[in-house]
Design an enzyme around this catalytic site. Structure first.
Site, PDB file in Angstrom:
ATOM      1  N   THR A   1       0.846  -1.190   0.000  1.00  0.00           N
ATOM      2  CA  THR A   1       0.000   0.000   0.000  1.00  0.00           C
ATOM      3  C   THR A   1       0.877   1.234   0.000  1.00  0.00           C
ATOM      4  OG1 THR A   1      -1.501  -1.258   1.360  1.00  0.00           O
ATOM      5  CG2 THR A   1      -1.978   1.058   1.089  1.00  0.00           C
TER       6      THR A   1
ATOM      7  N   ASP B   1       9.490  -6.084   2.359  1.00  0.00           N
ATOM      8  CA  ASP B   1      10.130  -7.314   2.843  1.00  0.00           C
ATOM      9  C   ASP B   1      10.958  -8.016   1.768  1.00  0.00           C
ATOM     10  OD1 ASP B   1       9.227  -6.919   5.345  1.00  0.00           O
ATOM     11  OD2 ASP B   1       8.129  -8.814   5.517  1.00  0.00           O
TER      12      ASP B   1
ATOM     13  N   LYS C   1      17.511  -5.006   2.727  1.00  0.00           N
ATOM     14  CA  LYS C   1      16.740  -4.467   3.857  1.00  0.00           C
ATOM     15  C   LYS C   1      17.483  -4.849   5.131  1.00  0.00           C
ATOM     16  CE  LYS C   1      12.106  -4.198   5.860  1.00  0.00           C
ATOM     17  NZ  LYS C   1      10.716  -4.650   5.844  1.00  0.00           N
TER      18      LYS C   1
END
Lengths: 636, 439
Positions: free
Chosen positions: B106, B183, B261
């Site tokens: 989102t 992720d 990440k």
């Protein structure tokens, strides 16, 4: 000012008390609930973007701030903030210690705790929350507070996180400190059924007593804050935020009633003069040339910097801007507040208050001519960069139009003198949505019943006990309960061998008197007070020295009380030291004593006390003087 | 749990059905001495089956325990959410055309304060209305590619994304933005870097670490940065656009094959490993941070190689590891990336398993679990032994990139020798020959 007939005016006040809890950790993380004074270790910059609601609407205030490109600099240190306050990590679970305190307060107020607590996000976009919302939850409903004459219903008891501290603003950059962010706050809200200023203060005091009776709340400036909703029949509902002292509550209410009444008078006057909304126009005239050679320092330096002086005509407002609404606040002040808020100008000038500030009669004449202003008009002007002045004068016009209607619905901020200033339009329906990162917390009935069984003593019971067990009189007992030192008082009595009355007087009357003398009493910590009373109890220092010691402690941070006593040379003199002082005084006045034996005691006693005041009890001195004089007479 | 009553089950569901009350209805609940009145709202799936959740007039949600004595009354019909978009900014035809493809993360959303729901904004119009600044940067074409959480992304999604992006690129857009959950964004970025070669324009992946419903979200700033880069950045590579620090004032562009990440929650979670980042956006300007990059060039024609082979694994060696290598060999895997210790080592206990794998024409490559630095197999005996066994040292490549590359390599060829060669070949700057000192 004549006391108003509040019943006739239809005064209605609702009160919200916000109290910081003295929990070990913050509401959604494990940081300490303390503020820091040192230089910040962490600084970061953020912008808050108004989130659209499903209806596609954006809070107009928020949008305005955002479009102006407002930036926020947050400062923090590592001791009092972690990634949670920085909005760099999701919140941890709801602090159980804080929740339990909120439940205890709810039960003490006779309210019904909810079965399941849901944490919500309340949109707040002024920068005071790094997330752009405040986390808040409802804990209990429908209690009541007894103020003798009646029981005032408590609508709701909530638990929420405190906001970051605003440290200042420069241009389009706001500065906040995040140490205070996320400290647990309990919110107690009454129904709007308080009808006089005095009653409002009594309710505030009564709620304060209950909060402190838990022994789990913080004390000190800024740890308790009151919000007030005030309305009168023909007026408007105005919200006043951040009254920091309980003692100010009634004054704030009185002032707001006066303000609304005076605004109604202005409205009538404007109607009589035939003032109309469409006469107020966003037509701003550049009058910089009028002030090319002005002696007004502010305008002069603005013009030097190449800024603009713009003016607007307020038709038929002549003389009304200088009308006082409440002490130190005129209609002109309200316009200046608006102009400062929306246009970020330092201030405005208006012809009602001129000539002044170096602006001459000649300049005013030219100004009025340039503006085509008539006798009963007022001209308002401001100097800044073009865009800011336009925003400022638009805000002035907006406020003027509201004056035609009466009283604007707005949120105002309380000032330390009991007056208030504009802070923002009243927000629309509260914008809340669930904090999905914190799971709901069930409050099992048996747990509530257990809490209910072991509730702390109620303030009334406590007062009776103070009278019964500690021998305080009723007035003193009440004063202690109304102060923020109830807990410290009891702790002292428990730990030290000192007269409760001395402690009570010190923590109430003495501190009040010192405060009046501008001693920063709030700088003295609980620990220092405890040490002080302990030393007095031990007889190490006399009670008369207490005010001096407190004053000294207020000026010296992180010291032990004993250091104050040493620095002020207030240690009690020993029997031997006293005898030596008395003996040498007798020797010095030998001749006089022999001549006038009758006056001997008075003279030596007076001289000795002058020398040892604060370091010896008068009773002890008198005994020694007597004894040594007798010896002296025998010898002679 | 039923569709009509999301989250409700057991006792609470029974009571609601009995009262004929549905989600969004106004209801009154009477219990003990209390009366609660509000709108019935959905319950979290993980909540118990004994509480109702009401949204009160004040905006607060409260949970009410349903007992024998609880009376529920439906007092009004729930209002349907009224969707209306504010007037949209004008699309400017003369601005660079940028395609925005969403994969399920989102990147922008709206909040329904009435029910507390959060609704994603996915179409171009939605994006314009939520992030109006975009209309000043580019002429957007927004598409929903798929709607999956980023942890559910598979190699099929990579292939599909590569093909869609290529289509837009061939149609002459100035750049493509891919909205992606953070992720696995690093994996997807690597996959697209291998699948889309000779790009004429940039392909920018973008995500956010704070949900888009909150005013402090990094989503809009990252998105604006991504669109700006897609529209006008001088580089033509696959890159990730995210916050450079915890502040909102700079967006950093990481090369797709070199980004990882490195933090669970911070805005600046992504770091360029072993290389400086590609570029930075600050004060409205994009500045390159390296001279070594593929330049934007509309003359170039994109080459699409969208095939991946899933029979590949990444094994992190650790003391006390079980017979994991054997298991993969026995189960038909074609490629193994080892995440070794230090300079690139695994215990000699696994030498025979690795030797067996290579004999069976399984390709074995090694990277380091140190993340920073490059492997060097010549320093210790263990390294030399592994080299001798036939393990391919993968220099300073990230273990995750190595895994994706192996999947891609085995999607291109089944030939053992050719695949080994391709794995060692620098395709998208996944290797850097020099390790420059950095922070």
């Amino acid at each position: 000012m004549v006391a108003a007939d509040y019943e006739k005016l239809g005064l209605k006040v609702g009160l919200e008390v916000h109290q910081q809890l003295n929990t070990k950790t913050k509401l959604f993380c494990d940081c300490r609930t303390e503020l820091f004074k040192e230089r910040p270790e962490i600084t970061f910059l953020r912008r808050l973007r108004p989130t659209q609601s499903e209806l596609g609407q954006i809070d107009p205030v928020a949008l305005f701030e955002f479009q102006k490109g407002v930036k926020i600099l947050y400062d923090g240190n590592k001791e009092t903030s972690c990634l949670v306050e920085m909005d760099e990590e999701p919140p941890h679970d709801l602090n159980r210690e804080a929740l339990e305190t909120a439940l205890i307060i709810s039960l003490m107020l006779g309210a019904n705790p909810l079965d399941e607590i849901h944490v919500m996000r309340k949109t707040v976009i002024d920068g005071s929350n790094t997330t752009g919302f405040q986390r808040t939850c409802c804990v209990a409903f429908n209690g009541g507070i007894d103020i003798k004459e009646k029981v005032v219903p408590i609508q709701h008891i909530g638990l929420e996180e405190d906001a970051a501290r605003k440290m200042g603003a420069e241009g389009d950059t706001l500065r906040y400190r995040i140490d205070r962010l996320c400290i647990p706050l309990v919110e107690v809200a009454t129904s709007p059924v308080i009808y006089t200023p005095k009653e409002a203060e009594e309710v505030a005091l009564a709620i304060g007593r209950i909060l402190r009776a838990t022994g789990r709340v913080k004390r000190g400036l800024g740890t308790i804050r009151q919000d007030l909703n005030i309305s009168i029949t023909d007026g408007a509902l105005v919200e006043i935020k951040g009254v920091q002292e309980l003692e100010l509550v009634s004054l704030v209410v009185e002032n707001e009633v006066q303000r609304q009444l005076n605004l109604l008078k202005i409205k009538e006057e404007l109607a009589k003069r035939g003032a109309k909304k469409d006469e107020i126009k966003d037509e701003f005239v550049d009058v910089t040339s009028v002030f090319r050679k002005t002696k007004c320092k502010i305008i002069h330096s603005a013009v030097e910097e190449g800024k603009h002086v713009l003016a607007v005509r307020l038709p038929r407002f002549g003389g009304l801007l200088k009308k006082e609404l409440m002490p130190n606040v005129r209609l002109g002040t309200e316009m200046a507040d608006r102009a400062g808020h929306w246009g970020r100008v330092g201030g405005i000038f208006h012809t009602d208050e001129l000539p002044a500030y170096g602006i001459t009669v000649e300049e005013i004449k030219t100004l009025m001519q340039t503006m085509n202003a008539k006798q009963d008009d007022t001209v308002v002007l401001a100097a800044d960069i073009f865009e800011n002045v336009v925003d400022a004068l638009k805000a002035v016009n907006g406020r003027a139009m509201e004056a035609l209607k009466g009283i604007p619905n707005e949120t105002r901020a309380a000032k330390p003198d009991g007056s208030t200033r504009y802070s923002r339009p009243r927000p629309g329906a509260t914008r809340m949505y669930p904090e999905t990162d914190v799971p709901p917390t069930e409050i099992p009935r048996p747990y509530v019943e257990r809490l209910n069984k072991y509730l702390p003593e109620l303030p009334e019971q406590k007062m009776q006990r103070f009278i019964r067990d500690y021998g305080l009189n009723e007035k003193l007992s009440k004063q202690v309960l109304n102060s923020e030192f109830t807990q410290l008082f009891e702790e002292t009595i428990e730990r030290s061998n000192i007269s409760p009355t001395i402690v009570a007087v010190t923590l109430t009357e003495t501190l009040k008197a010192l405060n009046r003398e501008s001693v920063e009493v709030k700088n003295v910590s609980d620990k220092q007070f405890l040490e002080l009373f302990h030393l007095v109890g031990l007889g190490h220092v006399v009670k008369e020295a207490i005010p001096d010691i407190i004053a000294w402690l207020s000026r010296h941070k992180n010291v032990k009380t004993i250091e104050a006593i040493e620095a002020l040379s207030l240690s009690m003199l020993s029997q031997k030291e006293l005898e030596n002082i008395v003996d040498s005084l007798i020797e010095e006045n030998r001749k006089l004593l022999l001549e006038n034996e009758k006056r001997a005691f008075g003279v030596i006693m007076g001289l000795t006390m002058k020398k040892v005041r604060g370091k010896a009890e008068a009773g002890v001195v008198s005994e020694i003087v007597n004894r040594r004089l007798t010896l002296f007479k025998k010898k002679s | 749990m039923t569709e009509k009553f999301p989250g409700y089950k057991g006792e609470a569901l029974r009571a609601l059905k009995e009262a004929g009350a549905g989600i969004g209805d106004k209801i009154r609940v009477m219990k003990d001495e209390e009366i609660y009145q509000g709108v019935l709202i959905p319950r979290s799936e993980f909540g118990d089956d004994r509480h109702l959740v009401l949204k009160l007039n004040t905006g607060y949600n409260v949970g009410i325990l349903v007992t024998k004595d609880t009376k529920i009354e439906r007092i009004g019909v729930g209002a349907k959410p009224a969707f209306s978009t504010p007037p949209l900014p004008k699309q400017k035809e003369n601005l660079p055309r940028v395609a925005i493809l969403s994969t399920g993360g989102t990147i922008a959303s709206r909040v329904d304060y009435r029910t507390g729901g959060v609704r994603p904004a996915l179409t171009a119009n939605d994006l314009y209305s939520v992030v109006p600044e975009l209309s000043e940067i580019a002429f957007l074409d927004a598409r929903i590619l798929f709607s999956v959480f980023s942890e559910n992304i598979t190699v099929e999604h990579w292939s599909e994304a590569a093909k869609s992006i290529a289509k837009f690129v061939k149609n002459g857009v100035a750049g493509v933005v891919v909205a992606h959950g953070t992720d696995t964004m690093g994996y997807t970025a690597a996959a697209l870097s291998f699948a889309l070669q000779n790009l004429p324009v940039p392909v920018i992946l973008v995500g956010s670490q704070r949900s888009a419903d909150r005013p402090s979200s990094d989503a809009a700033t990252n998105l604006i940065g991504a669109v700006k880069a897609a529209a006008s950045a001088p580089f033509a590579e696959v890159a990730i656009a995210m916050h450079e620090t915890v502040s909102d004032d700079s967006i950093i562009f990481h090369r797709g094959v070199k980004a990882r990440k490195c933090h669970t929650s911070r805005r600046d979670a992504f770091k360029s490993i072993n290389v400086p980042p590609l570029a930075r956006l600050k004060d409205g300007k994009i500045r390159m941070l390296t001279r070594d990059y593929q330049k934007r060039d509309s003359e170039k024609e994109v080459i699409v190689e969208p095939r991946f082979n899933e029979e590949v694994t990444l094994i992190k060696f650790h003391p006390g590891m079980g017979p994991v290598i054997d298991w993969h060999v026995e189960n038909g895997y074609k490629g193994i990336i080892l995440e070794g210790t230090g300079l690139g080592h695994v215990s000699n206990r696994y030498f025979s398993a690795i030797r067996k794998a290579i004999t069976k024409k399984i390709i074995v490559g090694i990277t380091s679990q140190c993340i920073w630095g490059r492997v060097n197999m010549n320093v210790y005996d263990t390294g030399r032994d592994l080299l001798e066994i036939g393990v391919i040292p993968l220099k300073d490549m990230l273990p995750e990139t190595a895994l994706v590359k192996m999947m891609w390599v085995l999607g291109q060829t089944k030939d053992f020798t050719e695949a080994r060669k391709l794995l060692s070949k620098n395709i998208a700057n996944e290797f850097s020959e020099r390790t420059v000192f950095g922070d």
